[in-house]
Design a protein around this motif. Structure first.
Motif, mmCIF file in Angstrom:
data_model
loop_
_atom_site.group_PDB
_atom_site.id
_atom_site.type_symbol
_atom_site.label_atom_id
_atom_site.label_comp_id
_atom_site.label_asym_id
_atom_site.label_seq_id
_atom_site.Cartn_x
_atom_site.Cartn_y
_atom_site.Cartn_z
ATOM 1 N N ASN B 94 20.481 -24.674 -26.986
ATOM 2 C CA ASN B 94 20.149 -26.197 -27.346
ATOM 3 C C ASN B 94 21.475 -26.770 -27.369
ATOM 4 O OD1 ASN B 94 17.665 -25.427 -27.554
ATOM 5 N ND2 ASN B 94 17.319 -25.432 -29.773
ATOM 6 N N GLN B 95 22.612 -26.213 -27.107
ATOM 7 C CA GLN B 95 23.907 -27.052 -27.263
ATOM 8 C C GLN B 95 24.447 -27.326 -25.742
ATOM 9 O OE1 GLN B 95 26.009 -24.139 -29.190
ATOM 10 N NE2 GLN B 95 27.060 -23.653 -27.288
ATOM 11 N N LEU B 96 23.827 -26.876 -24.761
ATOM 12 C CA LEU B 96 24.207 -27.036 -23.450
ATOM 13 C C LEU B 96 23.830 -28.449 -23.131
ATOM 14 C CD1 LEU B 96 22.282 -23.977 -21.696
ATOM 15 C CD2 LEU B 96 24.959 -24.173 -22.660
ATOM 16 N N PHE B 97 25.124 -28.933 -22.430
ATOM 17 C CA PHE B 97 24.938 -30.459 -21.955
ATOM 18 C C PHE B 97 25.392 -31.039 -20.741
ATOM 19 C CE2 PHE B 97 29.281 -31.620 -22.815
ATOM 20 C CZ PHE B 97 29.767 -30.563 -23.122
#
Lengths: 270, 286
Positions: B94-97
């Motif tokens: 969920n922290q991939l951006f």
């Protein structure tokens, strides 16, 4: 990190104010806000103070909590008071360079300060004693006459309750992603304005993605439970006025009448 | 000593009516090259505990030491600490951006102010270490499968070259195959690169298989701190805490009770198999 925001928060307690029908509280808050701008003179503000103090005591919410909510608007309050202080024309008492303080200015600043403070405390008293769901139910019920003119009252209240429901979830999510990126060496606190905005990208992209994913899941879950809008939909906890609500309405009417009387006949030094 | 906690306590919402003691007087030492498992049921304080290791949370009482230095002393470089102690949160995907996998993994090294070439090299190495195929390096992280995203996220922390790698339930939501692969690669990181591993898990089987030291957290306190075998011998007490020993422990106790002479301290399936076979062979001789 984000736990400090208390404005709009619900404080669970067992008080008469918590048990009151949310419609009464909503109307009461509106009446109170109107009355703050209606009353004049010392007697008027004394009445508003007594009314507010009585409600605070009845609510059983620690006073510290309401003051905490004030902290967020403290800055706005100071600016408003300063503008009123320096920009109200009238009998000049003190002047320095281009700044002039008039007697009317002082009165106006004090008046605005009291009004804003009471307004915020008064409305946070409502949110502290009413759950967001009760509040949106109250609004739906109070605005339902607007359905005649095809206003999407149910849809708006549904959107509001969903939005309110997701505030704590998204806050928690923000906190989590922030920590994960800090663990990867991200820096959200230093640098100039442009850099700070650029540093927000690793926070905002995951946050938006997760918000969209949640919205999708929620829509699917609602459809799976046959949600099809407000038509013919009943409520699990329908709102009913009880005896105490009628008493509250009478008190409210008395308060409003007193305010109107003070507006017409009041005077004094404020 | 690599990491040390001295009398650490943490209270949420201190000085309000909502105060909750999440950690109470924790004393802990972790040396280089260890593979430590941390277990505890939901709300036991294990997530709070691991966030103290890299300075994301400040203890309300006590000291946290990294390589003998107090991390909360004035002018301590927390940024450097976080390079040394990598933390992979739960559901790290969920922290991939970023727009592609490689750039995302390069985020950590870039924050360490390394040269672009060095960042790239670190990222490629880290991705290979977690077993992601080269053809995915240029893909968007959002087009990958759940397990692949997880690997990319772990690589994102690994690329910072940490001395200690803390993983909060790295296998949650993965299928058994993906779980074994990821845990195998984590073990390799310890064995081949000497990275100290702290693995938070709900699965007793996993910690029994991989960890050589087990810390049980209960109600903000350390209930047990020993080898997995020694900890699982207390399986009755673990049950009282809402935890359980690996299923194999129950099987072995049951077999022993019914008269087969097996080793009740076996905690992994392969150990149990050996012990049962030995016991059966011994019985045939009589």
């Amino acid at each position: 990190m984000l736990r400090e925001i208390t404005i709009g928060q619900y404080y669970p307690a067992d008080s008469i104010l918590h048990k009151l029908d949310p419609r009464v509280k909503f109307l009461g808050t509106i009446v109170y806000i109107v009355s703050l701008f209606l009353v004049k003179g010392f007697a008027g503000y004394a009445l508003a103070t007594v009314w507010l103090a009585a409600l605070i005591i009845l609510s059983k919410v620690p006073f510290k909590f309401m003051v905490k909510g004030m902290r967020t608007i403290f800055f706005v309050l100071i600016i408003t008071m300063l503008f009123n202080l320096f920009l109200t024309p009238g009998e000049t008492i003190w002047s320095f360079w281009i700044l002039k303080v008039s007697k009317e200015g002082i009165i106006q600043a004090v008046r605005m300060g009291i009004r804003l403070t009471y307004l915020v405390i008064g409305s946070s008293l409502m949110t502290l004693t009413t759950t967001p769901n009760q509040l949106t139910d109250a609004m739906e019920s109070l605005f339902s006459p607007l359905k005649v003119v095809h206003a999407p009252v149910h849809e708006i209240s549904m959107m509001m309750s969903i939005a309110l429901r997701f505030i704590p979830i998204l806050m928690e999510e923000t906190d989590k992603i922030m920590k994960a990126q800090i663990a990867r060496g991200a820096d959200f606190e230093s640098g100039n304005f442009i850099n700070r905005i650029r540093n927000m990208v690793p926070l905002l992209v995951p946050l938006f993605i997760s918000a969209f994913r949640r919205a999708n899941d929620l829509a699917l879950a609602m459809e799976a439970r046959c949600y099809h809008g407000g038509e013919g939909r009943t409520q699990m906890k329908p709102l009913h006025y009880a005896g105490r609500d009628y008493v509250a309405f009478v008190l409210l009417a008395a308060f409003l009448a007193a305010c109107i009387v003070l507006h017409i006949f009041g005077g004094g030094w404020i | 000593m690599l990491l040390e906690l001295k009398n650490v306590s943490y209270t949420y919402n201190k000085d309000t009516s909502f105060a909750v003691n999440a950690l109470e007087n924790i004393n802990l030492q972790i040396s280089e090259g260890e593979f430590v498992g941390v277990i505890g049921h939901t709300g036991s304080g294990k997530s709070t505990l691991i966030q103290h290791f890299n300075g994301l949370m400040k203890p309300t009482d006590g000291q946290v030491l990294y390589m003998g230095e107090d991390i909360w002393q004035e002018k301590y470089d927390l940024q450097a600490l976080r390079s040394g102690v990598g933390l992979v949160f739960q559901y790290p995907e969920n922290q991939l951006f970023e727009t592609d996998v490689l750039t995302d993994v390069m985020f950590g090294p870039k924050n360490q102010k390394l040269s672009p070439e060095e960042c790239r090299e670190r990222a490629v190495n880290a991705l290979r270490r977690v077993g992601l195929k080269d053809k995915y390096f240029t893909a968007s992280p959002f087009d990958l499968s759940g397990g692949q995203k997880r690997r990319v996220a772990i690589a994102g922390v690994l690329a910072m070259n940490p001395k200690v790698l803390i993983l909060d339930e790295p296998t949650a939501g993965l299928d058994p195959h993906g779980r074994d692969e990821i845990l195998g690669q984590i073990r390799k990181l310890r064995d081949e690169m000497g990275i100290t591993i702290i693995l938070v898990s709900h699965s007793m089987e996993d910690v029994a298989e991989y960890a050589d030291r087990l810390i049980v957290v209960n109600d903000g306190k350390i209930a047990f701190d020993d080898t997995p075998k020694a900890v699982f011998a207390h399986y009755k007490e673990l049950e009282a805490m809402g935890l359980a020993a690996p299923q194999i422990t129950y099987l072995m106790h049951e077999l022993k009770e019914r008269g087969l002479d097996v080793d009740i301290n076996a905690v992994t399936v392969s150990e149990a198999k050996k012990s049962i076979e030995k016991a059966l062979a011994g019985r045939k001789k009589h």
